[in-house]
Design a protein around this motif. Structure first.
Motif, PDB file in Angstrom:
ATOM      1  N   LEU A  29       0.494  -1.332  -0.377  1.00 34.62           N
ATOM      2  CA  LEU A  29      -0.250   0.113   0.104  1.00 34.62           C
ATOM      3  C   LEU A  29       0.787   1.337   0.641  1.00 34.62           C
ATOM      4  N   VAL A  32      -0.367   5.234   1.000  1.00 30.45           N
ATOM      5  CA  VAL A  32      -1.879   5.003   2.201  1.00 30.45           C
ATOM      6  C   VAL A  32      -1.325   4.004   3.539  1.00 30.45           C
ATOM      7  N   LEU A 340      -7.084  -4.691   0.477  1.00 26.81           N
ATOM      8  CA  LEU A 340      -6.975  -2.846  -0.348  1.00 26.81           C
ATOM      9  C   LEU A 340      -6.211  -3.056  -1.169  1.00 26.81           C
ATOM     10  N   HIS A 341      -5.099  -3.482  -1.267  1.00 27.48           N
ATOM     11  CA  HIS A 341      -3.734  -3.536  -3.000  1.00 27.48           C
ATOM     12  C   HIS A 341      -4.433  -3.544  -3.770  1.00 27.48           C
ATOM     13  N   ARG A 342      -5.352  -4.954  -3.586  1.00 31.98           N
ATOM     14  CA  ARG A 342      -6.407  -5.544  -4.696  1.00 31.98           C
ATOM     15  C   ARG A 342      -7.908  -4.013  -4.987  1.00 31.98           C
ATOM     16  N   LEU A 344      -8.167  -1.154  -4.157  1.00 29.89           N
ATOM     17  CA  LEU A 344      -7.693   0.462  -4.598  1.00 29.89           C
ATOM     18  C   LEU A 344      -6.477   0.234  -5.908  1.00 29.89           C
ATOM     19  N   GLY A 345      -6.398  -0.673  -6.571  1.00 31.48           N
ATOM     20  CA  GLY A 345      -5.632  -0.661  -7.279  1.00 31.48           C
ATOM     21  C   GLY A 345      -4.037  -0.589  -7.197  1.00 31.48           C
ATOM     22  N   CYS A 346      -3.388  -0.875  -6.645  1.00 26.58           N
ATOM     23  CA  CYS A 346      -1.956  -0.662  -5.938  1.00 26.58           C
ATOM     24  C   CYS A 346      -1.365  -1.136  -6.863  1.00 26.58           C
ATOM     25  N   GLN A 347      -1.045  -2.218  -7.915  1.00 19.09           N
ATOM     26  CA  GLN A 347      -0.423  -2.954  -8.881  1.00 19.09           C
ATOM     27  C   GLN A 347      -0.392  -1.684  -9.864  1.00 19.09           C
ATOM     28  N   CYS A 351      -1.549   3.589  -5.241  1.00 18.76           N
ATOM     29  CA  CYS A 351      -3.148   3.162  -4.857  1.00 18.76           C
ATOM     30  C   CYS A 351      -3.908   4.915  -5.237  1.00 18.76           C
ATOM     31  N   ARG A 352      -5.384   4.050  -5.841  1.00 22.52           N
ATOM     32  CA  ARG A 352      -6.506   5.264  -5.480  1.00 22.52           C
ATOM     33  C   ARG A 352      -6.778   5.715  -4.890  1.00 22.52           C
ATOM     34  N   LYS A 353      -7.002   7.114  -4.470  1.00 20.57           N
ATOM     35  CA  LYS A 353      -7.864   7.335  -3.190  1.00 20.57           C
ATOM     36  C   LYS A 353      -8.919   7.338  -2.819  1.00 20.57           C
TER      37      LYS A 353
END
Length: 782
Positions: A29, A32, A340-342, A344-347, A351-353
């Motif tokens: 994250l 985040v 949360l990683h998936r 919020l698209g943290c790949q 990460c998206r807010k």
């Protein structure tokens, strides 16, 4: 999250460490930061307060106004937290899961193992990193099965963990044929008479194995009483809640109770966590106590980085039990982080807010699959982890305690792997203890229950014709009609189907003999036809010889119907054809013997009888009458009660005899009796003519052939009464063939010999001399 003990302290530190590690990670994250609140839920009230606090909305602070609105749809509801880690006990988790399930807020417990929490209809948002007690019960039962322990005692603690655990254990164990000599609940009061009664009941059960499905407090009290009463020499099976607990193995004198084996949670070491905990304690010991707890002493959050619990000083070193629970907390926090990683698209590295609702996170957690410390973490459809148990055994070196993993139990697929070489027992020669109510029965013996337990029985050997099915060891089952089984059998065997097959060696021998006789009869008939006008043929009966040879050939041909699988037509022919044919032969022999006797002995004394016999064709009339009666009898027999192909299962337990079955044997018995009476009459007449001229004396020949006939009949009847084996059909055919050979050999062979080799005796002069010699002897005697 935890309780006021060293164990609860280490759980709190495990959560702090895992969140600190995630927040410092640049890939999980990256932009985040996770926040948290830790609650001490030492009672049901504080547990409920903590749950409602996490579900509430409102300003931050201990005395701010917080509330939970009433709505028919909480899809868009955003509470203070989006996930909950904990609580520890199943009693608390059942309350928390009921409330959080309404809001679909994900809850991951690290120690609540009640099977009820797997019911998704009641607890839709509950997950856990500790296996369900049902899986633990399956692991314990697998252990009992592998060690062949079927007679055990079980004791549980007086709480949800113990009572539900015992119930689940009983359900799983009884399906595997394991019996409980005793089941009891531990009274949680010190020096209670009920606790003493529990121990006495365990001793009275006379089992070698005791299962203790209890929490740490219940197990501590129970073992203290066990040590006090000096109970030794038993195997104690434990659950994950106390198997590695310091409170248990520190009980004075517990090393002498016997062998202790227990289930523990599969774990991985967390050395970094213990470094974090040591550093945290050092930093907190140099800070003022009031800095963190001015407003609300029951919480610890990112606003307050220190954790201070005065009652825990000095703290004990973490036990293996603390370590396994800490890994469960660590895994639970990482499950939320990976979800949360998936979500919020943290790949992408950032990460998206986005606003995260609890139900969205729940959906991701259910599908999450990741590896932490080389351990795969994922959940099944019930929210239970796809993991298993390590089975450990306590080891003692004097007073020093340790443990060793002696087996592993996996859930997918269900499998127990025991490391037999690591086992150490309290028994002599290190032999596996035996704990059974009754020893296993031998092969083919059924279990006859004694009492109410299926494990207590005595053994009875299955009788012949029955077998013991492994699926039901309590009743011998009958074999199928075409099967057989010896006494004490576990399976049935196909019965051998017995009939005279054309290709069998014994059948080939009988067929050769039958065919040989048929050829001899045909040759004799041909010879007698060519020599019909010679004295030998005329003295033998003339046309009667042709009838006799034809009858013998007909009876001989009927024997072919005894070979092969019986059919409707062969059944109709063989008995009736043979009996009538042999009847004709006997009638001819009797008529010919009577006629000679009449000529030489009665012609002068009863000339009227001789004239009547001669004028009315006595021979033909007698033969026709006997044969006609026999034909009528068998026509009635064939029409009223015809024989039919039949499988005889009663002849022998091991064979099926294919035969021709008679619906009624009375009529056929009349036919056999007729032949018997005719044979006796023939024997008497032949004996009366024993002193007739040599050329006309048939007494010896007839008597010998009749002796063979009666001997064959008696031999077969005797054999049939005592023997019902595979050679019975062959014996029957042989008993029918021998009389035919006897008649041919004794009556016709001497005459054939004279015709072929002693032609000088086949002259009118020789026969005249024989008659003159007989007349002289008779005159001298008179």
């Amino acid at each position: 999250m935890g309780n006021s003990s060293s164990h609860g302290y280490y759980l709190a530190q495990a959560m702090r460490f895992s969140i600190e590690e995630i927040n410092n990670s640049s890939c999980l994250l990256p932009n985040v930061t996770l926040g948290y609140e830790i609650y001490d839920i030492c009672s049901q009230v504080t547990n409920l307060y903590a749950t409602l606090g996490l579900l509430s909305q409102g300003a931050e602070g201990c005395h701010s106004h917080q509330h939970i609105p009433v709505a028919d749809n909480y899809t868009g509801y955003l509470p203070k937290a989006v996930a909950v880690i904990g609580p520890d006990r199943s009693e608390n988790a059942l309350i928390t899961a009921s409330l959080l399930g309404i809001f679909l807020m994900p809850e991951i417990s690290y120690e609540a193992s009640s099977p009820l929490l797997s019911l998704k209809r009641a607890y839709p948002s509950f997950l856990r990193t500790i296996p369900s007690d049902r899986l633990q019960a399956e692991a314990l039962v697998s252990l009992l099965k592998d060690f062949q322990w079927t007679w055990v005692a079980a004791v549980g603690s007086d709480n949800t963990y113990g009572r539900q655990g015992l119930q689940t254990l009983h359900e799983v164990a009884t399906k595997e044929g394991i019996c409980f000599a005793y089941q009891g609940i531990i009274c949680m009061e010190t020096n209670s008479s009920d606790l003493v009664g529990n121990v006495h009941a365990v001793i009275a059960s006379k089992t070698e194995v005791v299962i203790l499905f209890a929490n740490r407090r219940g197990a501590t009290m129970f073992f203290q009483e066990i040590v006090r009463q000096n109970i030794t020499g038993k195997v104690w099976l434990g659950t994950e809640d106390w198997s590695l607990s310091r409170e248990i193995w520190e009980i004075h004198g517990i090393h002498s109770i016997g062998t202790v084996i227990g289930a523990t949670i599969m774990q991985e070491p967390l050395p970094e966590m213990w470094e974090f905990e040591a550093a945290s304690r050092h930093s907190e010991s140099h800070r003022p106590q009031a800095s963190c707890f001015r407003g609300c002493s029951e919480t610890c959050s990112q606003l307050c980085s220190q954790l201070y619990v005065p009652a825990l000083e000095p703290l004990l070193e973490p036990s293996p039990y603390d370590t396994q629970a800490a890994f469960n907390v660590y895994s639970a926090v990482y499950a939320v982080a990976h979800s949360l990683h998936r979500l919020l698209g943290c790949q992408t590295g950032v990460c998206r807010k986005n606003t995260i609702y609890p139900w969205q996170l729940l959906k991701e957690i259910k599908e999450v699959k990741f590896s932490v410390k080389e351990r795969q973490i994922s959940f099944d459809s019930n929210g239970d982890p796809l993991t298993g148990y390590d089975i450990v055994q306590w080891k003692w070196a004097g007073q020093n305690w340790s443990y060793e993993v002696i087996a592993t139990f996996s859930s997918k697929p269900v499998n127990l792997t025991i490391r037999w070489e690591k086992l150490q027992w309290h028994t002599r020669d290190n032999q596996v203890p035996v704990s059974v109510c009754s020893k296993d029965c031998a092969v083919g013996e059924q279990k006859v229950l004694q009492g109410i337990h299926q494990c207590c029985f005595h053994c009875v050997t299955c009788s012949p014709g029955t077998f013991l099915n492994k699926s039901n060891p309590y009743a011998c089952q009958l074999c199928q009609e075409d099967e057989w089984a010896p006494a004490g059998s576990e399976t049935c065997f196909p019965r051998a189907t017995i009939f005279l097959q054309w290709g069998d060696r014994i059948s080939q021998a009988l067929l050769s003999a039958t065919t040989l006789l048929l050829v001899l009869l045909a040759g004799a008939l041909f010879l007698f036809v060519r020599k019909a006008n010679t004295p030998v043929v005329r003295s033998a009966g003339g046309w009667l010889c042709f009838v006799m040879l034809s009858a013998l050939a007909s009876g001989n041909a009927s024997l072919y119907c005894y070979f092969g699988v019986p059919s409707r037509y062969t059944c109709l022919l063989r008995t009736s054809m043979y009996t009538v044919s042999f009847n004709v032969c006997l009638a001819c022999m009797a008529a010919r013997s009577f006629q000679i006797l009449l000529i030489f002995k009665m012609a002068s004394k009863a000339p009227g009888l001789y004239e009547a016999w001669k004028n009315h064709h006595g021979c033909g009339l007698f033969i026709g009458t006997c044969t006609g009666l026999q034909v009528v009898i068998f026509l009635i027999y064939l029409c009223a009660t015809p024989p039919f192909p039949h499988k005889d299962y009663d002849t022998s337990d091991q064979v099926i005899l294919l035969e021709c079955k008679e619906r009624s044997s009375v009529i056929s018995l009349l036919g056999f009796m007729g032949n018997g009476l005719l044979g006796i009459f023939c024997f008497v007449i032949s004996y009366m003519g024993k002193d007739l001229p040599n050329s006309y004396n048939e007494a010896k020949c007839t008597t010998f052939s009749l002796i063979i006939y009666f001997a064959s009949l008696i031999s077969y009847s005797t054999t049939f009464s005592v023997y019902r084996g595979k050679y019975l059909p062959a014996i029957h055919v042989a008993s029918l063939l021998l009389p035919l050979f006897g008649v041919f050999g004794s009556y016709f062979v001497p005459k054939i010999y004279i015709i072929l080799f002693r032609s000088e005796r086949n002259t009118n002069e020789h026969f005249q001399m024989s008659i003159q010699s007989y007349t002289k002897k008779k005159n001298v005697s008179d």
